[in-house]
Design an enzyme around this catalytic site. Sequence first.
Site, short mmCIF file in Angstrom:
data_model
loop_
_atom_site.label_atom_id
_atom_site.label_comp_id
_atom_site.label_asym_id
_atom_site.label_seq_id
_atom_site.Cartn_x
_atom_site.Cartn_y
_atom_site.Cartn_z
N LYS A 9 0.98 -0.92 0.42
CA LYS A 9 -0.01 0.00 0.08
C LYS A 9 0.90 1.31 0.16
O LYS A 9 1.62 1.72 1.17
CB LYS A 9 -1.25 -0.45 1.49
CG LYS A 9 -1.91 0.84 0.49
CD LYS A 9 -2.57 1.74 2.17
CE LYS A 9 -1.52 3.04 2.98
NZ LYS A 9 -1.88 3.82 2.05
N GLU A 66 9.31 0.90 10.70
CA GLU A 66 10.67 1.71 10.26
C GLU A 66 9.94 3.60 10.49
O GLU A 66 9.27 3.71 9.72
CB GLU A 66 10.89 1.97 8.93
CG GLU A 66 12.59 2.26 9.29
CD GLU A 66 12.24 3.74 8.31
OE1 GLU A 66 12.07 5.09 9.61
OE2 GLU A 66 12.57 3.90 7.42
N CYS A 120 13.35 10.34 7.44
CA CYS A 120 13.08 9.92 9.06
C CYS A 120 14.18 9.94 9.35
O CYS A 120 14.83 10.40 11.06
CB CYS A 120 12.61 8.64 8.79
SG CYS A 120 13.55 8.21 7.91
P1 NAD Z 1 1.95 7.83 8.36
O1 NAD Z 1 2.63 6.98 9.80
O2 NAD Z 1 0.27 8.61 9.27
O3 NAD Z 1 1.86 7.03 7.07
C1 NAD Z 1 2.48 6.31 6.73
C2 NAD Z 1 1.21 5.36 5.84
O4 NAD Z 1 0.93 4.88 6.58
C3 NAD Z 1 0.70 5.86 4.65
O5 NAD Z 1 1.00 5.08 3.97
C4 NAD Z 1 -0.87 5.70 5.15
O6 NAD Z 1 -1.42 6.32 3.86
C5 NAD Z 1 -0.60 4.30 5.82
N1 NAD Z 1 -1.43 4.45 7.67
C6 NAD Z 1 -1.96 5.97 7.99
N2 NAD Z 1 -2.70 5.84 8.73
C7 NAD Z 1 -2.31 3.89 9.18
C8 NAD Z 1 -3.26 2.98 9.94
N3 NAD Z 1 -3.88 3.29 11.32
N4 NAD Z 1 -2.93 1.86 9.75
C9 NAD Z 1 -1.67 1.00 8.70
N5 NAD Z 1 -1.93 1.87 8.09
C10 NAD Z 1 -1.73 2.99 7.95
O7 NAD Z 1 2.51 9.27 8.23
P2 NAD Z 1 1.78 11.05 7.65
O8 NAD Z 1 0.94 11.11 8.24
O9 NAD Z 1 1.78 11.03 6.60
O10 NAD Z 1 3.22 11.41 8.22
C11 NAD Z 1 3.35 11.77 9.33
C12 NAD Z 1 4.46 12.08 10.11
O11 NAD Z 1 5.04 10.68 10.21
C13 NAD Z 1 5.45 13.24 9.63
O12 NAD Z 1 5.77 14.11 9.76
C14 NAD Z 1 6.58 11.98 9.84
O13 NAD Z 1 7.49 12.78 11.28
C15 NAD Z 1 6.33 11.22 10.47
N6 NAD Z 1 6.72 10.55 9.08
C16 NAD Z 1 7.91 9.18 9.11
C17 NAD Z 1 8.52 8.74 8.20
C18 NAD Z 1 9.23 8.27 7.51
O14 NAD Z 1 10.07 7.56 6.68
N7 NAD Z 1 9.73 7.18 8.86
C19 NAD Z 1 7.49 8.59 6.50
C20 NAD Z 1 6.56 9.76 7.22
C21 NAD Z 1 6.23 10.25 8.13
#
Ligand code: NAD
Length: 482
Positions: A187, A261, A295
């Site tokens: 996904k 991660e 990250c």
């Molecule tokens: P997120 O964790 O919400 O989203 C990451 C992925 O998980 C997306 O594909 C999203 O659709 C999916 N997702 C969201 N909620 C989910 C759930 N309950 N169960 C399963 N999958 C789910 O991240 P975001 O809202 O896009 O970003 C928020 C914060 O996260 C950013 O400000 C940053 O601090 C952090 N972030 C970290 C990374 C990293 O590489 N470690 C990447 C993106 C964001």
Amino acid sequence: MTVALAFDYAPAPETTRPHIRDEYGLFIDGRWTRAHNNRQFATVNPATEEFLASVAYASELDVDAAVKAARKGYEKYWSKLTPAARAKYLYRIARSITEKGRELAVLETMDGGKPIRESRDFDIPTAAAHFFYYAGWADKLRYASRNGADALPLGACGQIVPWNFPLLMAAWKLAPALACGNTVVLKPAETTSLTALALADIIAQADLPPGVVNIVTGPGETGRALVSHPDIDKIAFTGSTEVGKQIMRSVAGRDIRLTLELGGKAAHIVFADAPLDQAIEGIISGIYFNQGHVCCAGSRLLVEESIHDEVVARLLRRLQTMRLGDPLDKNTDIGAINSAEQLARIQELVASGVAQGAQLHSQPFSAPDRGYWFPASFFTGVTQSHRIAQEEIFGPVLSILTFRTPDEALSKANNTPYGLSAGVWTSSGSKNMWIAEHLRAGVVWCNTYNRFDPASPFGGYRESGFGREGGVHGLREYLQHA
Ligand code: NAD
Ligand code: MG
């Protein structure tokens, strides 16, 4: 678009345009299908806010169909192939990513806002490199096993990736899983699904058996349906710590493998004896690469007090020369912020830094009318209790703190709930070794920053998650008993 720059320069926009369909379906069982009730959502270009395409919104029913396809693909095809045959498919995918590199780079930049130079020179070639690397492992898996056990795959894996390195994170997840003989439901993130969907075309052209790779698009709800599906053998997630914790709670008590991660707040330590010219460039790329949507970004700079003023003066000069603007321009250093939501998060945390008394320094910048933008910035006068010293900003904003002794540098560096990465600059080999050994971070870069190689494991401690991606360590996450 009007962006005030410190000096004029000739724009050099990329002219290649990838073919973007008006609508994308779900890639399930080797075919494109519509989502249940034909639900869709839009993906936009964050630099222009222009509509790019409608993407299918996968419901629980669609996720169930994808998991069933992955199970069938595993039992009927993928587990029956010889490892060498599986490798051939991975090599095909790797070559095809390389051949289509330019279109993929433009697509990545249009959908996500990152500078074309980065998608062209980093994201896409590194994604191909991961497929090449793991293709080579497919018929050597017994060497991945630490205890002499047979290297058996896990089965059907659910993989959820974020928006900051869309194709690269998909490659990090898919390549080792497939090399080990697993099948996958992937996904992508909702703001950046297009390169994963282009990868579905590549996978179809490579003639992979049906169901081996399934790609379901949608928001967090779609991810949640994948995590809670009872017939998944493994979940691999990259994203926020908050969602990582939810996933852990949701799989508790189930016989399922999990790797997470998550976020980071990396300490980037600069000693007074550091090679300063290189260190300044390391600091700049450590925080401003991909607008700081990284990250492992070096977002907490710890500078030895005696060189603080010089480092700040040099960083201020360097900010004047950074080019913010059209991500498709080859001269751009800072592209667009990935989404309005992410821009709001950055603005909120930056406002907290100002309110708590830190001083904000930004590159010269006037916001264009459209798109999501934030200038390359850093804070001085930061203390450890400030939110900007503790929380992940995930934007082009650096927090600068000072230290006097190596012990103080180390204790400040480790004073974080995260533990993903860290960097250290010093001319002293023994100081490098000492601090690398004592930093609680999964990756430590010495006199460099943000170096990646498919052979090198990546992953964190504590609230940065667990499990490794890359190298032989990354393979073991997809094998039983390894
Ligand atoms: P997120 O964790 O919400 O989203 C990451 C992925 O998980 C997306 O594909 C999203 O659709 C999916 N997702 C969201 N909620 C989910 C759930 N309950 N169960 C399963 N999958 C789910 O991240 P975001 O809202 O896009 O970003 C928020 C914060 O996260 C950013 O400000 C940053 O601090 C952090 N972030 C970290 C990374 C990293 O590489 N470690 C990447 C993106 C964001
Ligand atoms: Mg988009």
